[in-house]
Design a protein around this motif. Structure first.
Motif, short mmCIF file in Angstrom:
data_model
loop_
_atom_site.label_atom_id
_atom_site.label_comp_id
_atom_site.label_asym_id
_atom_site.label_seq_id
_atom_site.Cartn_x
_atom_site.Cartn_y
_atom_site.Cartn_z
N PHE A 14 -7.83 10.05 -3.60
CA PHE A 14 -7.25 8.81 -3.08
C PHE A 14 -5.86 9.08 -2.51
O PHE A 14 -5.03 9.74 -3.14
CB PHE A 14 -7.17 7.76 -4.19
N GLN A 15 -5.63 8.53 -1.34
CA GLN A 15 -4.31 8.56 -0.71
C GLN A 15 -3.85 7.11 -0.53
O GLN A 15 -4.43 6.38 0.27
CB GLN A 15 -4.38 9.27 0.66
N ALA A 16 -2.84 6.72 -1.27
CA ALA A 16 -2.35 5.35 -1.20
C ALA A 16 -1.72 5.06 0.16
O ALA A 16 -0.98 5.90 0.68
CB ALA A 16 -1.33 5.10 -2.31
N PRO A 17 -2.02 3.91 0.72
CA PRO A 17 -1.37 3.56 1.99
C PRO A 17 0.13 3.34 1.76
O PRO A 17 0.53 2.77 0.75
CB PRO A 17 -2.08 2.27 2.41
N ALA A 18 0.93 3.81 2.71
CA ALA A 18 2.38 3.68 2.59
C ALA A 18 2.86 2.26 2.85
O ALA A 18 3.91 1.85 2.36
CB ALA A 18 3.07 4.64 3.55
N GLN A 19 2.06 1.51 3.62
CA GLN A 19 2.43 0.13 3.93
C GLN A 19 1.17 -0.68 4.21
O GLN A 19 0.10 -0.11 4.43
CB GLN A 19 3.37 0.07 5.12
N PHE A 20 1.33 -1.98 4.18
CA PHE A 20 0.22 -2.88 4.47
C PHE A 20 -0.03 -2.92 5.97
O PHE A 20 0.91 -3.04 6.76
CB PHE A 20 0.53 -4.29 3.96
N ARG A 21 -1.31 -2.81 6.34
CA ARG A 21 -1.73 -3.00 7.73
C ARG A 21 -2.94 -3.92 7.70
O ARG A 21 -3.93 -3.64 7.01
CB ARG A 21 -2.10 -1.67 8.37
N ALA A 22 -2.87 -5.00 8.46
CA ALA A 22 -3.93 -6.00 8.46
C ALA A 22 -5.28 -5.39 8.83
O ALA A 22 -6.30 -5.75 8.24
CB ALA A 22 -3.57 -7.15 9.41
N GLN A 23 -5.30 -4.46 9.79
CA GLN A 23 -6.56 -3.84 10.21
C GLN A 23 -7.19 -3.06 9.05
O GLN A 23 -8.39 -3.12 8.83
CB GLN A 23 -6.35 -2.92 11.41
N GLU A 24 -6.36 -2.34 8.29
CA GLU A 24 -6.87 -1.62 7.14
C GLU A 24 -7.41 -2.59 6.09
O GLU A 24 -8.45 -2.33 5.47
CB GLU A 24 -5.79 -0.73 6.52
N ALA A 25 -6.72 -3.70 5.89
CA ALA A 25 -7.18 -4.70 4.92
C ALA A 25 -8.56 -5.20 5.30
O ALA A 25 -9.43 -5.38 4.43
CB ALA A 25 -6.19 -5.85 4.82
N GLN A 26 -8.80 -5.42 6.58
CA GLN A 26 -10.13 -5.85 7.03
C GLN A 26 -11.18 -4.78 6.74
O GLN A 26 -12.31 -5.10 6.35
CB GLN A 26 -10.09 -6.21 8.52
N THR A 155 -6.38 -2.66 -3.79
CA THR A 155 -7.59 -2.87 -2.99
C THR A 155 -8.02 -1.57 -2.32
O THR A 155 -9.20 -1.22 -2.33
CB THR A 155 -7.34 -3.97 -1.94
N ALA A 156 -7.07 -0.85 -1.76
CA ALA A 156 -7.38 0.44 -1.13
C ALA A 156 -7.95 1.42 -2.15
O ALA A 156 -8.91 2.16 -1.86
CB ALA A 156 -6.13 1.02 -0.46
N LEU A 157 -7.37 1.43 -3.35
CA LEU A 157 -7.83 2.33 -4.41
C LEU A 157 -9.29 2.05 -4.77
O LEU A 157 -10.12 2.98 -4.84
CB LEU A 157 -6.95 2.17 -5.65
N TYR A 158 -9.63 0.79 -4.97
CA TYR A 158 -11.00 0.48 -5.36
C TYR A 158 -11.99 0.64 -4.21
O TYR A 158 -13.16 0.92 -4.44
CB TYR A 158 -11.09 -0.89 -6.03
N THR A 159 -11.51 0.49 -2.99
CA THR A 159 -12.37 0.79 -1.85
C THR A 159 -12.73 2.27 -1.85
O THR A 159 -13.90 2.64 -1.72
CB THR A 159 -11.66 0.40 -0.54
N TRP A 160 -11.71 3.10 -2.01
CA TRP A 160 -11.96 4.55 -2.10
C TRP A 160 -12.88 4.85 -3.28
O TRP A 160 -13.81 5.64 -3.17
CB TRP A 160 -10.62 5.31 -2.28
N HIS A 161 -12.63 4.22 -4.41
CA HIS A 161 -13.37 4.47 -5.64
C HIS A 161 -14.87 4.24 -5.45
O HIS A 161 -15.69 5.06 -5.87
CB HIS A 161 -12.82 3.57 -6.75
#
Length: 178
Positions: A14-26, A155-161
């Protein structure tokens, strides 16, 4: 030369995102919504012996991985809800290795966990879709950690998971020719 075990980590760590990006959230929301179907496809047609095969030497069986994903998704959904409804709640970890040894994780057919994932991920995706950017910046504090974690990282972590464990199953199938 990398020492990362490709069987244990078929999609990398897992690589944590450095900042929030709306496109990534989608993209995360889509992945949350799609995980149950991807997991069902990964285990489709496997017999009892195959479901009870560890994905790697010393690892969990395919069935235990499926049950673990249900356990982890329940925790992720609740952690998201706590993060949205409380001010910087402390989120308790769960002893994954011990949970994987419980009777339901070792002997129950996988369908109850697959069904749980269907409903849970539909609710979780709907919750994530309702969140504003400010909501994704709300914080949780993992128990024992010095730093807080924004909900977008959770959210990013569990998506990767979910992708990580599904890939463990699909890579086992490829290696075994199933």
């Amino acid at each position: 030369m990398s020492t990362l075990d490709p069987i244990r980590y078929p999609i990398g760590t897992f690589q944590a995102p450095a900042q929030f990006r709306a496109q990534e959230a989608q993209e995360w929301i889509a992945a949350v919504r799609e995980l149950p179907g991807a997991l069902r496809a990964a285990v489709s047609g496997l017999n009892g012996e195959q479901l009870n095969t560890p994905y790697r030497d010393g690892g969990w069986t395919v069935a235990q991985v499926v049950h673990h994903l249900a356990d982890a998704s329940m925790n992720a959904f609740l952690r998201t809800k706590w993060g949205l409804t409380e001010d910087t709640p402390v989120i308790k970890p769960f002893e994954e290795r011990e949970w994987a040894k419980t009777a339901d994780a070792c002997s129950l057919p996988i369908e109850p966990s697959l069904g749980l994932l269907d409903g849970l991920h539909a609710r979780w995706a709907a919750l994530l879709e309702s969140m504003s950017e400010a909501d994704f910046h709300r914080l949780v504090r993992p128990e024992g950690a010095k730093q807080t974690m924004p909900l977008y990282v959770l959210t990013a972590l569990y998506t990767w998971h979910g992708k990580h464990h599904t890939a463990q199953i699909t890579s086992l199938r490829e290696r075994k020719g199933w």
